[in-house]
Design an enzyme around this catalytic site. Structure first.
Site, PDB file in Angstrom:
ATOM      1  N   ASP A   1      40.005  49.026  40.820  1.00 47.91           N
ATOM      2  CA  ASP A   1      39.386  48.172  39.794  1.00 47.91           C
ATOM      3  C   ASP A   1      37.987  48.673  39.428  1.00 47.91           C
ATOM      4  O   ASP A   1      37.603  48.684  38.254  1.00 47.91           O
ATOM      5  CB  ASP A   1      39.228  46.726  40.309  1.00 47.91           C
TER       6      ASP A   1
ATOM      7  N   LYS B   1      43.628  40.066  47.107  1.00 47.95           N
ATOM      8  CA  LYS B   1      43.014  41.384  47.326  1.00 47.95           C
ATOM      9  C   LYS B   1      42.291  41.467  48.674  1.00 47.95           C
ATOM     10  O   LYS B   1      42.214  42.531  49.274  1.00 47.95           O
ATOM     11  CB  LYS B   1      42.053  41.709  46.178  1.00 47.95           C
TER      12      LYS B   1
HETATM   13  N1  LIG Z   1      41.171  43.695  33.321  1.00 47.77           N
HETATM   14  C1  LIG Z   1      41.468  43.871  34.581  1.00 47.77           C
HETATM   15  O1  LIG Z   1      42.053  44.882  34.967  1.00 47.77           O
HETATM   16  C2  LIG Z   1      41.095  42.821  35.605  1.00 47.77           C
HETATM   17  C3  LIG Z   1      41.018  43.193  36.953  1.00 47.77           C
HETATM   18  C4  LIG Z   1      40.652  42.223  37.881  1.00 47.77           C
HETATM   19  C5  LIG Z   1      40.384  40.907  37.463  1.00 47.77           C
HETATM   20  N2  LIG Z   1      40.476  40.583  36.132  1.00 47.77           N
HETATM   21  C6  LIG Z   1      40.170  39.187  35.682  1.00 47.77           C
HETATM   22  O2  LIG Z   1      38.877  38.848  36.173  1.00 47.77           O
HETATM   23  C7  LIG Z   1      38.762  37.437  36.253  1.00 47.77           C
HETATM   24  C8  LIG Z   1      38.053  37.048  37.551  1.00 47.77           C
HETATM   25  O3  LIG Z   1      38.810  37.444  38.669  1.00 47.77           O
HETATM   26  P1  LIG Z   1      38.177  37.340  40.138  1.00 47.77           P
HETATM   27  O4  LIG Z   1      39.259  37.698  41.081  1.00 47.77           O
HETATM   28  O5  LIG Z   1      36.901  38.100  40.215  1.00 47.77           O
HETATM   29  O6  LIG Z   1      37.887  35.768  40.225  1.00 47.77           O
HETATM   30  P2  LIG Z   1      37.280  34.948  41.383  1.00 47.77           P
HETATM   31  O7  LIG Z   1      37.121  35.780  42.600  1.00 47.77           O
HETATM   32  O8  LIG Z   1      38.081  33.708  41.465  1.00 47.77           O
HETATM   33  O9  LIG Z   1      35.776  34.583  40.846  1.00 47.77           O
HETATM   34  C9  LIG Z   1      35.568  33.635  39.912  1.00 47.77           C
HETATM   35  C10 LIG Z   1      34.025  33.569  39.551  1.00 47.77           C
HETATM   36  O10 LIG Z   1      33.979  32.951  38.283  1.00 47.77           O
HETATM   37  C11 LIG Z   1      33.084  31.838  38.317  1.00 47.77           C
HETATM   38  N3  LIG Z   1      33.639  30.840  37.405  1.00 47.77           N
HETATM   39  C12 LIG Z   1      34.909  30.371  37.361  1.00 47.77           C
HETATM   40  N4  LIG Z   1      35.050  29.511  36.335  1.00 47.77           N
HETATM   41  C13 LIG Z   1      33.835  29.438  35.718  1.00 47.77           C
HETATM   42  C14 LIG Z   1      33.335  28.718  34.593  1.00 47.77           C
HETATM   43  N5  LIG Z   1      34.123  27.884  33.887  1.00 47.77           N
HETATM   44  N6  LIG Z   1      32.043  28.899  34.237  1.00 47.77           N
HETATM   45  C15 LIG Z   1      31.256  29.730  34.932  1.00 47.77           C
HETATM   46  N7  LIG Z   1      31.655  30.444  36.006  1.00 47.77           N
HETATM   47  C16 LIG Z   1      32.933  30.280  36.398  1.00 47.77           C
HETATM   48  C17 LIG Z   1      33.027  31.385  39.762  1.00 47.77           C
HETATM   49  O11 LIG Z   1      31.797  30.737  39.976  1.00 47.77           O
HETATM   50  P3  LIG Z   1      31.542  29.739  41.247  1.00 47.77           P
HETATM   51  O12 LIG Z   1      31.174  30.627  42.405  1.00 47.77           O
HETATM   52  O13 LIG Z   1      30.398  28.875  40.805  1.00 47.77           O
HETATM   53  O14 LIG Z   1      32.793  28.970  41.469  1.00 47.77           O
HETATM   54  C18 LIG Z   1      33.172  32.733  40.490  1.00 47.77           C
HETATM   55  O15 LIG Z   1      31.930  33.362  40.622  1.00 47.77           O
HETATM   56  C19 LIG Z   1      40.179  36.879  36.101  1.00 47.77           C
HETATM   57  O16 LIG Z   1      40.278  36.350  34.793  1.00 47.77           O
HETATM   58  C20 LIG Z   1      41.058  38.110  36.254  1.00 47.77           C
HETATM   59  O17 LIG Z   1      42.258  37.981  35.522  1.00 47.77           O
HETATM   60  C21 LIG Z   1      40.813  41.516  35.207  1.00 47.77           C
END
Ligand SMILES: NC(=O)c1ccc[n+]([C@@H]2O[C@H](COP(=O)([O-])OP(=O)(O)OC[C@H]3O[C@@H](n4cnc5c(N)ncnc54)[C@H](OP(=O)(O)O)[C@@H]3O)[C@@H](O)[C@H]2O)c1
Length: 263
Positions: free
Chosen positions: A99, A63
Site C-alpha cells: 500500500d 492487515k
Molecule cells: N486505494 C487503495 O488502494 C486503498 C488502500 C487501503 C485503504 N483504502 C481506503 O482507505 C480508507 C481508510 O482505511 P483504513 O484501514 O486506514 O481505516 P481505519 O484504520 O479504520 O482508520 C480510519 C481513520 O479515519 C478516521 N475517521 C473515520 N471516519 C471519520 C469521519 N467521519 N470524520 C473524520 N475522521 C474519520 C478515524 O478517526 P478516529 O481515530 O477519530 O476514529 C481513523 O483515524 C478506507 O476507505 C479504505 O477503503 C484504499
C-alpha cells in the site's frame, strides 16, 4: 493451477480479482485469484493453508492480523505493523506491505514539499512510513487523540482536531473513511476550505467515487485524484511478489488497468 485470494470483510466489492486475473490471463499464467470473506482474523493462517493458496492480499480489517500471522516480514511492513500481501515459500508465510509504495507511485507526478495526512488508521500509517523513509515532510491530523499515540512515539508531527492550527501544505490526503458510504467531509468544512485555498493537490484514497472531499477540492481549483491508481499500483507490486518478479512492471500495470476498467 495456483490459487490466490483477497481476505477481508466485507470483500465482495474488491476489484483485486479483476486486476490479478486479467494479468494472469494476459501473461498465460495458470493461476486464479478469488475473494474470501473472513469472519475471524485469527484464522487467517489456517484458512490460507486450508485453501492451498500460493499468495493472498489482505484488506480491511485484517492487515494487522495478517502481520501477526506471517513467519517473516519484509520491507516497510515491519515499520507499519500491517501486511496487505502474503506469499507462501517452503511452508512459511512471507508478509509485505505494498500500500505504501503503491500510494507513492500514484503521486509520482506531483511536485510538493509537504503533505497533511487526514486520519490516523492503517492507511495513514503506511503513507507516513513511506514519507518518512523518503524524507518527505508531513503531518497527521486526526479527529481524536487516541490513534495518534503510535505516530507520536515515532516523533512524527501530529494533531487532533482540537489542537490543530491552520498552516500551509502543498498536498492534502484523505485516508479516513469519511465519504466512503456517506456524504461527510473528513474535516470541518471551514478548516478544509482554508487548507485547500493554499494547497496544490488533494488525494482521496477512496476510489471509484467523487467524494465530498474531492468535489470540494476540485471546486476550489486543486489538482485532485482518487485512490484508483493507489489500488492499481499496490496490486502491481503484489503481482510482482506473487510471480517472483518475472514480469515487466509496465505490462503488469497495463493488464491490471484493463481488468479494472472491464466492469
Ligand atoms: N486505494 C487503495 O488502494 C486503498 C488502500 C487501503 C485503504 N483504502 C481506503 O482507505 C480508507 C481508510 O482505511 P483504513 O484501514 O486506514 O481505516 P481505519 O484504520 O479504520 O482508520 C480510519 C481513520 O479515519 C478516521 N475517521 C473515520 N471516519 C471519520 C469521519 N467521519 N470524520 C473524520 N475522521 C474519520 C478515524 O478517526 P478516529 O481515530 O477519530 O476514529 C481513523 O483515524 C478506507 O476507505 C479504505 O477503503 C484504499
Amino acid at each position: 493451477m495456483t490459487l490466490f485470494c483477497i481476505f477481508g470483510n466485507p470483500v465482495s466489492h474488491s476489484k483485486s480479482p479483476l486486476m490479478h486475473n486479467s494479468a494472469f490471463k494476459a501473461f498465460g499464467i495458470k493461476s486464479c485469484y478469488t475473494r474470501y470473506s473472513l469472519n475471524d482474523g485469527n484464522r487467517l493462517k489456517e484458512k490460507f493453508f486450508e485453501l492451498k493458496l500460493k499468495g493472498a492480499n489482505i484488506t480491511v480489517p485484517y492487515k494487522e492480523e495478517a502481520y501477526k500471522a506471517c513467519d517473516e516480514i519484509r520491507g516497510i511492513a515491519s515499520k507499519i505493523g500491517a501486511v496487505n500481501t502474503i506469499v507462501e515459500n517452503n511452508g512459511k508465510l512471507i508478509g509485505y506491505n505494498t500500500d505504501a509504495s503503491g500510494f507513492l507511485e500514484s503521486i509520482k507526478n506531483f511536485e510538493f514539499k509537504n503533505a497533511l495526512i487526514l486520519g490516523a488508521g492503517g492507511t495513514a500509517k503506511a503513507i507516513a512510513e513511506i514519507f518518512n523513509e523518503k524524507n518527505i515532510e508531513f503531518a497527521i491530523l486526526n479527529r481524536s487523540e487516541k490513534r495518534l499515540d503510535t505516530f507520536k512515539k515515532k516523533g512524527y508531527k501530529c494533531y487532533s482536531w482540537e489542537k490543530f492550527e491552520i498552516k500551509h501544505f502543498d498536498l492534502i490526503i484523505n485516508t479516513t473513511s469519511a465519504g466512503l458510504d456517506n456524504n461527510s467531509l473528513p474535516l470541518k468544512e471551514d478548516i478544509l476550505v482554508k487548507l485547500f485555498e493554499s494547497a496544490k493537490y488533494a488525494v482521496d484514497v477512496i476510489y471509484a467515487k467523487n467524494t465530498p472531499f474531492l468535489a470540494l477540492a476540485k471546486k476550489l481549483g486543486l489538482t485532485a485524484k482518487d485512490g484508483e491508481d493507489m489500488l492499481l499500483y499496490q496490486g502491481v507490486l503484489a503481482f510482482e511478489i506473487f510471480t517472483d518478479f518475472k514480469y515487466d512492471k509496465k505490462d503488469i500495470s497495463k493488464y491490471m488497468r484493463s481488468g479494472l476498467k472491464s466492469l
